[in-house]
Motif scaffolding. Sequence first.
Motif, PDB file in Angstrom:
ATOM      1  N   TRP A  33       0.856  -1.176   0.000  1.00  0.00           N
ATOM      2  CA  TRP A  33       0.000   0.000   0.000  1.00  0.00           C
ATOM      3  C   TRP A  33       0.897   1.232   0.000  1.00  0.00           C
ATOM      4  O   TRP A  33       2.121   1.121   0.127  1.00  0.00           O
ATOM      5  CB  TRP A  33      -0.929   0.007   1.215  1.00  0.00           C
ATOM      6  CG  TRP A  33      -1.750  -1.229   1.365  1.00  0.00           C
ATOM      7  CD1 TRP A  33      -1.424  -2.353   2.088  1.00  0.00           C
ATOM      8  CD2 TRP A  33      -3.019  -1.513   0.758  1.00  0.00           C
ATOM      9  NE1 TRP A  33      -2.421  -3.292   1.976  1.00  0.00           N
ATOM     10  CE2 TRP A  33      -3.414  -2.805   1.171  1.00  0.00           C
ATOM     11  CE3 TRP A  33      -3.879  -0.785  -0.077  1.00  0.00           C
ATOM     12  CZ2 TRP A  33      -4.611  -3.376   0.771  1.00  0.00           C
ATOM     13  CZ3 TRP A  33      -5.071  -1.359  -0.465  1.00  0.00           C
ATOM     14  CH2 TRP A  33      -5.440  -2.641  -0.051  1.00  0.00           C
ATOM     15  N   ARG A  57      -3.195  -0.853   4.599  1.00  0.00           N
ATOM     16  CA  ARG A  57      -3.896   0.241   3.934  1.00  0.00           C
ATOM     17  C   ARG A  57      -4.178   1.358   4.929  1.00  0.00           C
ATOM     18  O   ARG A  57      -4.359   1.120   6.130  1.00  0.00           O
ATOM     19  CB  ARG A  57      -5.193  -0.254   3.313  1.00  0.00           C
ATOM     20  CG  ARG A  57      -6.286  -0.555   4.319  1.00  0.00           C
ATOM     21  CD  ARG A  57      -7.545  -1.074   3.646  1.00  0.00           C
ATOM     22  NE  ARG A  57      -8.615  -1.231   4.624  1.00  0.00           N
ATOM     23  CZ  ARG A  57      -9.785  -1.773   4.368  1.00  0.00           C
ATOM     24  NH1 ARG A  57     -10.038  -2.256   3.151  1.00  0.00           N
ATOM     25  NH2 ARG A  57     -10.715  -1.860   5.301  1.00  0.00           N
ATOM     26  N   ASP A 113      -4.641   5.546   0.714  1.00  0.00           N
ATOM     27  CA  ASP A 113      -5.095   4.681  -0.373  1.00  0.00           C
ATOM     28  C   ASP A 113      -6.523   5.028  -0.785  1.00  0.00           C
ATOM     29  O   ASP A 113      -6.866   4.984  -1.971  1.00  0.00           O
ATOM     30  CB  ASP A 113      -4.986   3.218   0.052  1.00  0.00           C
ATOM     31  CG  ASP A 113      -3.577   2.835   0.440  1.00  0.00           C
ATOM     32  OD1 ASP A 113      -2.707   2.812  -0.449  1.00  0.00           O
ATOM     33  OD2 ASP A 113      -3.329   2.593   1.631  1.00  0.00           O
ATOM     34  N   LEU A 141      -7.585  -1.877  -5.216  1.00  0.00           N
ATOM     35  CA  LEU A 141      -8.577  -1.001  -4.620  1.00  0.00           C
ATOM     36  C   LEU A 141      -9.911  -1.078  -5.355  1.00  0.00           C
ATOM     37  O   LEU A 141     -10.976  -1.053  -4.732  1.00  0.00           O
ATOM     38  CB  LEU A 141      -8.060   0.438  -4.597  1.00  0.00           C
ATOM     39  CG  LEU A 141      -6.995   0.718  -3.532  1.00  0.00           C
ATOM     40  CD1 LEU A 141      -6.250   2.002  -3.824  1.00  0.00           C
ATOM     41  CD2 LEU A 141      -7.633   0.778  -2.145  1.00  0.00           C
ATOM     42  N   ASP A 170     -12.039  -3.641  -3.971  1.00  0.00           N
ATOM     43  CA  ASP A 170     -12.408  -3.495  -2.572  1.00  0.00           C
ATOM     44  C   ASP A 170     -13.909  -3.199  -2.452  1.00  0.00           C
ATOM     45  O   ASP A 170     -14.441  -2.359  -3.199  1.00  0.00           O
ATOM     46  CB  ASP A 170     -11.603  -2.352  -1.949  1.00  0.00           C
ATOM     47  CG  ASP A 170     -11.822  -2.229  -0.456  1.00  0.00           C
ATOM     48  OD1 ASP A 170     -11.005  -2.754   0.294  1.00  0.00           O
ATOM     49  OD2 ASP A 170     -12.835  -1.615  -0.058  1.00  0.00           O
TER      50      ASP A 170
END
Length: 235
Positions: free
Chosen positions: A153, A159, A163, A194, A197
């Motif tokens: 990250w 993270r 981020d 990401l 995510d």
Amino acid sequence: MEPILFYGVPSGCSFGSIVALEWLDQPYRLCRIDMPEQVTSAAYRRINPVAETPTLMTASGTTVSESMAIMNHVGARGIDKGLGFAQGTPEFDRLNQVLAYLNTSLFSGFAPLWYTLEHDVEQPAKDTLRAYGTAALTKAHADLEAMLEGNEWLLGQQRTLADAYFIGIARWTKYHDVIDRRNYPRVQGLFDKLEADPAVQFAHAIERGEPAHSSGSFKGEVSLEEALGLLKQVA
């Protein structure tokens, strides 16, 4: 009341603040602000006099504007989750450094490109602005590529809110075809991770006005009028 984040559409930099609030996993609400019409209205200027998003209305009715300030506010509430760090620590300074870099270099690199897209600019000036933006973004991506060497990250192996802020800005390359992120494999890897995510997918769905699946902390949207009413109640 729960905190309310005023987020701008389409594609506002407030995207990162939505992701941050999802990661924080504490109750919050959202208020959708259309740009440029609603964000410049007299009603919204009661929330943010400079007519920009994002703005966060806290549970006590105070307001915090600018992405960096909101990230630090969220970070102070998310130290136990590793999203932020205690002020005065080296980790706090490093997070601020990276957030500032994203704001002053990555974000600002897109500014001349957005200007050419949103304004009627004659061709010579447009070419100059695009060249300036391209050079700035090329340098920023090279810097980020070096920053990510050996790291999973932006700040290392966990993270952080840096981020979250990064993904809200980095996605703007889809509007401005001036660089190929695949030339920066570490940056591309972070972007792809990401994008997968759940909080980022939630933020995309919120912006598109589609059904969105929260971690459970999102308590619904309120209109600007409703938010102003709540502001009066706590004033």
